[in-house]
Design a protein around this motif. Structure first.
Motif, PDB file in Angstrom:
ATOM      1  N   TRP A 163      12.471   1.455  13.532  1.00 10.16           N
ATOM      2  CA  TRP A 163      11.126   1.182  14.032  1.00 10.16           C
ATOM      3  C   TRP A 163      10.359   2.464  14.349  1.00 10.16           C
ATOM      4  N   GLN A 164      11.045   3.538  14.715  1.00  5.71           N
ATOM      5  CA  GLN A 164      10.360   4.786  15.052  1.00  5.71           C
ATOM      6  C   GLN A 164       9.670   5.394  13.828  1.00  5.71           C
ATOM      7  N   ILE A 165      10.368   5.453  12.695  1.00  5.74           N
ATOM      8  CA  ILE A 165       9.766   6.005  11.474  1.00  5.74           C
ATOM      9  C   ILE A 165       8.689   5.060  10.957  1.00  5.74           C
ATOM     10  N   SER A 166       8.968   3.766  10.958  1.00  5.06           N
ATOM     11  CA  SER A 166       7.988   2.779  10.503  1.00  5.06           C
ATOM     12  C   SER A 166       6.723   2.847  11.341  1.00  5.06           C
ATOM     13  N   ASN A 167       6.876   2.955  12.648  1.00  2.21           N
ATOM     14  CA  ASN A 167       5.732   3.030  13.556  1.00  2.21           C
ATOM     15  C   ASN A 167       4.947   4.320  13.348  1.00  2.21           C
ATOM     16  N   SER A 168       5.641   5.412  13.114  1.00  2.00           N
ATOM     17  CA  SER A 168       4.965   6.701  12.907  1.00  2.00           C
ATOM     18  C   SER A 168       4.152   6.706  11.620  1.00  2.00           C
ATOM     19  N   GLY A 220     -11.673  -1.841  14.270  1.00  4.56           N
ATOM     20  CA  GLY A 220     -10.425  -1.687  15.011  1.00  4.56           C
ATOM     21  C   GLY A 220      -9.436  -2.771  14.623  1.00  4.56           C
ATOM     22  N   GLY A 221      -9.953  -3.973  14.383  1.00  4.88           N
ATOM     23  CA  GLY A 221      -9.102  -5.061  13.909  1.00  4.88           C
ATOM     24  C   GLY A 221      -8.529  -4.757  12.537  1.00  4.88           C
ATOM     25  N   LEU A 222      -9.371  -4.226  11.640  1.00  2.00           N
ATOM     26  CA  LEU A 222      -8.878  -3.845  10.313  1.00  2.00           C
ATOM     27  C   LEU A 222      -7.854  -2.722  10.407  1.00  2.00           C
ATOM     28  N   THR A 223      -8.104  -1.771  11.300  1.00  5.36           N
ATOM     29  CA  THR A 223      -7.152  -0.677  11.516  1.00  5.36           C
ATOM     30  C   THR A 223      -5.824  -1.230  12.025  1.00  5.36           C
ATOM     31  N   THR A 224      -5.908  -2.196  12.916  1.00  5.35           N
ATOM     32  CA  THR A 224      -4.704  -2.836  13.438  1.00  5.35           C
ATOM     33  C   THR A 224      -3.950  -3.560  12.328  1.00  5.35           C
ATOM     34  N   VAL A 225      -4.693  -4.211  11.442  1.00  5.98           N
ATOM     35  CA  VAL A 225      -4.058  -4.893  10.308  1.00  5.98           C
ATOM     36  C   VAL A 225      -3.335  -3.876   9.426  1.00  5.98           C
ATOM     37  N   VAL A 226      -3.992  -2.741   9.140  1.00 12.86           N
ATOM     38  CA  VAL A 226      -3.345  -1.676   8.357  1.00 12.86           C
ATOM     39  C   VAL A 226      -2.062  -1.243   9.063  1.00 12.86           C
ATOM     40  N   ASN A 227      -2.155  -1.016  10.360  1.00 11.23           N
ATOM     41  CA  ASN A 227      -1.014  -0.548  11.141  1.00 11.23           C
ATOM     42  C   ASN A 227       0.134  -1.553  11.091  1.00 11.23           C
ATOM     43  N   ILE A 228      -0.159  -2.810  11.326  1.00  8.90           N
ATOM     44  CA  ILE A 228       0.886  -3.836  11.371  1.00  8.90           C
ATOM     45  C   ILE A 228       1.501  -4.062   9.990  1.00  8.90           C
ATOM     46  N   ILE A 229       0.673  -4.075   8.947  1.00  7.75           N
ATOM     47  CA  ILE A 229       1.201  -4.286   7.595  1.00  7.75           C
ATOM     48  C   ILE A 229       2.114  -3.135   7.181  1.00  7.75           C
ATOM     49  N   VAL A 230       1.680  -1.906   7.430  1.00  7.00           N
ATOM     50  CA  VAL A 230       2.527  -0.757   7.079  1.00  7.00           C
ATOM     51  C   VAL A 230       3.829  -0.819   7.872  1.00  7.00           C
ATOM     52  N   PHE A 231       3.736  -1.126   9.159  1.00  9.14           N
ATOM     53  CA  PHE A 231       4.952  -1.254   9.978  1.00  9.14           C
ATOM     54  C   PHE A 231       5.865  -2.340   9.425  1.00  9.14           C
ATOM     55  N   ALA A 232       5.301  -3.509   9.121  1.00 14.75           N
ATOM     56  CA  ALA A 232       6.106  -4.634   8.627  1.00 14.75           C
ATOM     57  C   ALA A 232       6.768  -4.301   7.296  1.00 14.75           C
ATOM     58  N   ILE A 233       6.062  -3.632   6.413  1.00 18.28           N
ATOM     59  CA  ILE A 233       6.642  -3.258   5.119  1.00 18.28           C
ATOM     60  C   ILE A 233       7.768  -2.246   5.308  1.00 18.28           C
ATOM     61  N   CYS A 234       7.485  -1.199   6.074  1.00 18.00           N
ATOM     62  CA  CYS A 234       8.493  -0.146   6.258  1.00 18.00           C
ATOM     63  C   CYS A 234       9.728  -0.662   7.001  1.00 18.00           C
ATOM     64  N   HIS A 235       9.484  -1.415   8.058  1.00 16.82           N
ATOM     65  CA  HIS A 235      10.596  -1.880   8.896  1.00 16.82           C
ATOM     66  C   HIS A 235      11.260  -3.126   8.317  1.00 16.82           C
ATOM     67  N   GLY A 236      10.448  -4.083   7.884  1.00 13.59           N
ATOM     68  CA  GLY A 236      10.993  -5.353   7.424  1.00 13.59           C
ATOM     69  C   GLY A 236      11.529  -5.332   6.008  1.00 13.59           C
ATOM     70  N   ASP A 267      10.511  -7.007  17.127  1.00 14.26           N
ATOM     71  CA  ASP A 267       9.801  -5.784  16.727  1.00 14.26           C
ATOM     72  C   ASP A 267       8.341  -6.036  16.356  1.00 14.26           C
ATOM     73  N   LEU A 268       8.084  -7.059  15.562  1.00 14.00           N
ATOM     74  CA  LEU A 268       6.715  -7.345  15.118  1.00 14.00           C
ATOM     75  C   LEU A 268       5.850  -7.851  16.271  1.00 14.00           C
ATOM     76  N   VAL A 269       6.416  -8.638  17.150  1.00 13.47           N
ATOM     77  CA  VAL A 269       5.688  -9.096  18.341  1.00 13.47           C
ATOM     78  C   VAL A 269       5.341  -7.901  19.218  1.00 13.47           C
ATOM     79  N   ALA A 270       6.289  -6.999  19.393  1.00 18.48           N
ATOM     80  CA  ALA A 270       6.043  -5.777  20.172  1.00 18.48           C
ATOM     81  C   ALA A 270       4.908  -4.972  19.550  1.00 18.48           C
TER      82      ALA A 270
END
Length: 142
Positions: A48-53, A26-42, A115-118
């Motif tokens: 943030w909606q498309i990046s999060n999706s 779950g931690g690794l999944t969270t890392v995947v999620n956060i990294i993809v979000f950070a790349i797409c958004h940052g 956004d990243l803290v959220a």
């Protein structure tokens, strides 16, 4: 390898091994999620909606494989059984996606959180919900 075996034995004796593996993956999944979000958004500056999706989609695929193989050791004998298990997984994850998007909206739009803290805060909530959905609904008895 001996340290790993002793550690695993220690956790298994207490009934904590499955929880540990879920939290690890779950931690690794969270890392995947956060990294993809950070790349797409940052980096790509997508909203943030498309990046999060997209982050959700890729992390769900990663989570299905790791949960099936290494957390719950789920065996499916037929393609139909695998498809049914995957569909249950997706349905449960859609529920957590709605919670994820709702929390992100709350933190970003209403509370003006970074956004990243959220994203990080939201992922803690999502990991807990996903564990119970996976254990109770998807990989029952495993």
């Amino acid at each position: 390898m001996k340290i790993y075996q002793n550690f695993k034995k220690f956790l298994e004796q207490r009934g904590w091994w499955k929880i540990f593996t879920y939290l690890f993956f779950g931690g690794l999944t969270t890392v995947v999620n956060i990294i993809v979000f950070a790349i797409c958004h940052g980096i790509f500056s997508w909203n943030w909606q498309i990046s999060n999706s997209l982050a959700w989609l890729l992390s769900v695929l990663f989570a299905f494989v790791t949960n099936k193989l290494w957390v719950f050791h789920s065996k499916t004998a037929t393609w139909c059984a695998l498809t049914w298990e995957f569909n249950k997984f997706i349905i449960a994850r859609v529920a957590s996606y709605v919670i994820d998007m709702g929390c992100m909206y709350l933190f970003i739009n209403l509370l003006s959180t970074n956004d990243l803290v959220a994203k990080v805060i939201t992922q803690v909530v999502v990991v807990v919900i996903n564990y119970f959905l996976s254990k109770i609904i998807i990989f029952r008895g495993n």
